[in-house]
Design an enzyme around this catalytic site. Sequence first.
Site, mmCIF file in Angstrom:
data_model
loop_
_atom_site.group_PDB
_atom_site.id
_atom_site.type_symbol
_atom_site.label_atom_id
_atom_site.label_comp_id
_atom_site.label_asym_id
_atom_site.label_seq_id
_atom_site.Cartn_x
_atom_site.Cartn_y
_atom_site.Cartn_z
ATOM 1 N N ASP A 122 0.807 -1.219 0.000
ATOM 2 C CA ASP A 122 0.000 0.000 0.000
ATOM 3 C C ASP A 122 0.839 1.267 0.000
ATOM 4 O O ASP A 122 0.426 2.294 -0.536
ATOM 5 C CB ASP A 122 -1.008 0.000 1.153
ATOM 6 N N ASP A 144 3.602 0.676 13.208
ATOM 7 C CA ASP A 144 2.839 -0.580 13.224
ATOM 8 C C ASP A 144 3.495 -1.725 13.981
ATOM 9 O O ASP A 144 2.805 -2.479 14.664
ATOM 10 C CB ASP A 144 2.509 -1.052 11.803
#
Length: 883
Positions: A72, A483
Amino acid sequence: MRRTSVLTVVLGLAAGLLAGTPPAQAVEGRAPAAAVAADTYTWKNARIDGGGFVPGIVFNRSEKNLAYARTDIGGAYRWQEASKSWTPLLDSVGWERWGHTGVVSLASDPVAPSKVYAAVGTYTNNWDPGDGAVLRSADRGATWQKADLPFKLGGNMPGRGMGERLAVDPHRNSVLYLGAPSGKGLWRSTDSGASWSQVTSFPNPGNYVQDPGDTSGYASDNQGIAWVTFDESSSTGTDATKTVYVGVADKDNAVYRSTDAGVTWSRLAGQPTGYLAHKGVLDAENGYLYLAYSDKGGPYDGGKGRLWRYATATGAWTDISPAAEADTYYGFSGLTVDRQRPGTVMATAYSSWWPDTQIFRSTDSGGTWTKAWDYTSYPDRSNRYTMDVSSSPWLTWGANPSPPEQTPKLGWMTEALEIDPFDSSRMMYGTGATIYGTENLGQWDSGGRFTIKPMVRGLEETAVNDLAAPPSGGAQLLSALGDIGGFRHTDLTQVPSMMFTSPNFTTTTSLDFAESNPGIVVRAGNLDSGPHVAFSTDNGANWFAGTDPSGVSGGGTVAAASDGSRFVWSPEGAGVHHTTGFGTSWSASSGIPAGAVVESDRSDPKTFYGFKSGKFYVSSDGGATFTASSATGLPNGDSVRFKALPGTKGDVWLAGGASDGAYGLWHSTDGGATFAKLPGVEQADTIGFGKAAAGASYQTLYTSAKIGGVRGIFRSTDKGATWTRINDDAHQWGWTGAAITGDPRVYGRVYVSTNGRGVVYGDAGDGGGGGTGPAPTGACAVTYEITNQWPGGFQADVRLSNTGTTAWTGWSLGWSFPDGQTVTRAWNATSTQSGTAVTTKNLSWNANVTPGSSVSFGFTGTWTTTNTAPRTFKLEDRSCPAP
């Protein structure tokens, strides 16, 4: 008084490549503005392996072992079967078009397998200022050409796991379709992706948005057209495929069809409503179109879902869902069929976060299903698989969950699922953290257990917030990551066993070590519940949590005193605070605004610095009180990063700014009382220090900057008087503005943050810790490396070094291929060939090669039976040794 003579800019072509990495250039024939070759760097990743969401995996349907993956925010990759690894393809994306590192869709040409296409763009709202584009390559992503689009694409937008939105006609491969977001409709190219026009006859641009009330434009964007699927059985030869299916983000009108090669379109009659069709996969042999539905666009959300089968010959719809609608708490998305065994279909419950994702398999076209795992008696589970994460052990997250959860998990956000079209035993699927796969999938049906392992080596997808390289201790590098928290690397070539834990931040925003006592390390980060700061006394190997002051909501920035005796922290949600010891209690600092960036002096343990909104702040009492400096001319905004030089009190470098105001690099030698702006540095966003060059008295400087009109990674060995560009146009990695640091133990080594390509590090060709041995003898030397090879084609990189005592003002390198290979395309040089003899010459901007420096170029070529590298090279009339 600081010397402020005119800055001399020395710009270098540095074309050292990541191992196995093609120099993927977005614009054919583009030459960098740099004029003088200076040094050759070799670039690699500090291995983490994965670390982000992989929403798409694409296998070529006509060539075995040819596969691609899209991320992404971190570009696209090609599978290398020989090494079982991935090669990055979009490292050439530069600073100005950083959004093109987001890949919303990929398509591999089934007619001409060397052709591949990527639809790129990261956000459709104003976070990404640029429009999207379709990149096309005729050499499997080694080089690219670009077709700009008049709208944005969203590789990191909601709905990015749906697809594929980009598709090549399997009969007339000059025809491609692209589904656009934001109400822009369906687009088509009839010239192999060189130009695009809207299909005005397509009736529905979509209407689904995740959150209409989101004023940022992120969740309120129309997710548009989700996928395009051709029915290859509807045409023969090179006639354009007549039947084309298109999925639309519209819960009432999700699927459309054309039966006249895209001239007219109609809503597919009888289709289910109330859901979004994430995927549409056709089994042409059996005449079934399979559809995976969810009530949400994903990749995070989805509470209900269905699987449907459409019979293309009769128009009959059949609900083939493996669970009753009332029993689903997830949507379906991952969807694939076995091309070797028609009737075998698999799907994922992509949004089943707890206790785990689920994978379903049917061998009778969806009539009956089996699961990857099931309950025996709750909460106990029986798995059809075993997990082996020994190659990426951090995937366990250091967790010890209670049943029915297990660690490592089978996955989450599992929107990419593909069975190898040439090998029924191989399956890959993407998750929010890695690519998993198996090579013995057949065990599923035979009653045995198939083995799932990470299949992600070479794919590095972390976003890097901060970097630190201690001068001693076992840690070569400490990283603060989005993350997955961050890692302590003791060996850059190996995957660390675990991310930072105790606590396990979702994102680490800042870290620091005590300069004179690097066993002491501090980090700050984000956590849904729990502390936002942690400490280590053993160089980052083990951690313990600190205590938050009242109101803290995020990590912010943190700084350690040079001796580790105290800390200053500027968290989100609370003002700047200071503490002695390890954060059991904090006291508010005065004289400095909330949200300031904080750093420590690297010599005086009581001196700390801060910056906020154009003002520099100094504390001489351990962070208790700060005083605003009288320094003027600094950037007005808060996009600033600064560091103090190790070993010298008050020596501070500050980088940052914006194009509509002050922007550049500043230096202070009096602890921030005054700053002098370096002339010639037009823009700078990071600053870092590394081991001094031989004979130099000042540490080496590194920056991500614009100097001499060129954006790149720069090095200075003379206190900023001159700068050398050490990356090249093939190695730009989009946005590199978060952090940079040199290595205090290895001259020339630099660690560069990226926003989705992990931690990149470079070693210099002039002794940068690469262990290359003594310099070759003679006036010149050549290194020739085949970096990629595929059936009938290859890519090679050549480095030509000046090992003499005089500068070259032009060069011409010749060799003969031993096996009749042919050069098809060169970059950073011109190349001609007569028979087996090749002559390669400089371009205008890399003609000058000073003694001790190198110039690099590359090319793609063809081969037939063998591809032996040439061993004899000549520079004009001089022989150049080759190892």
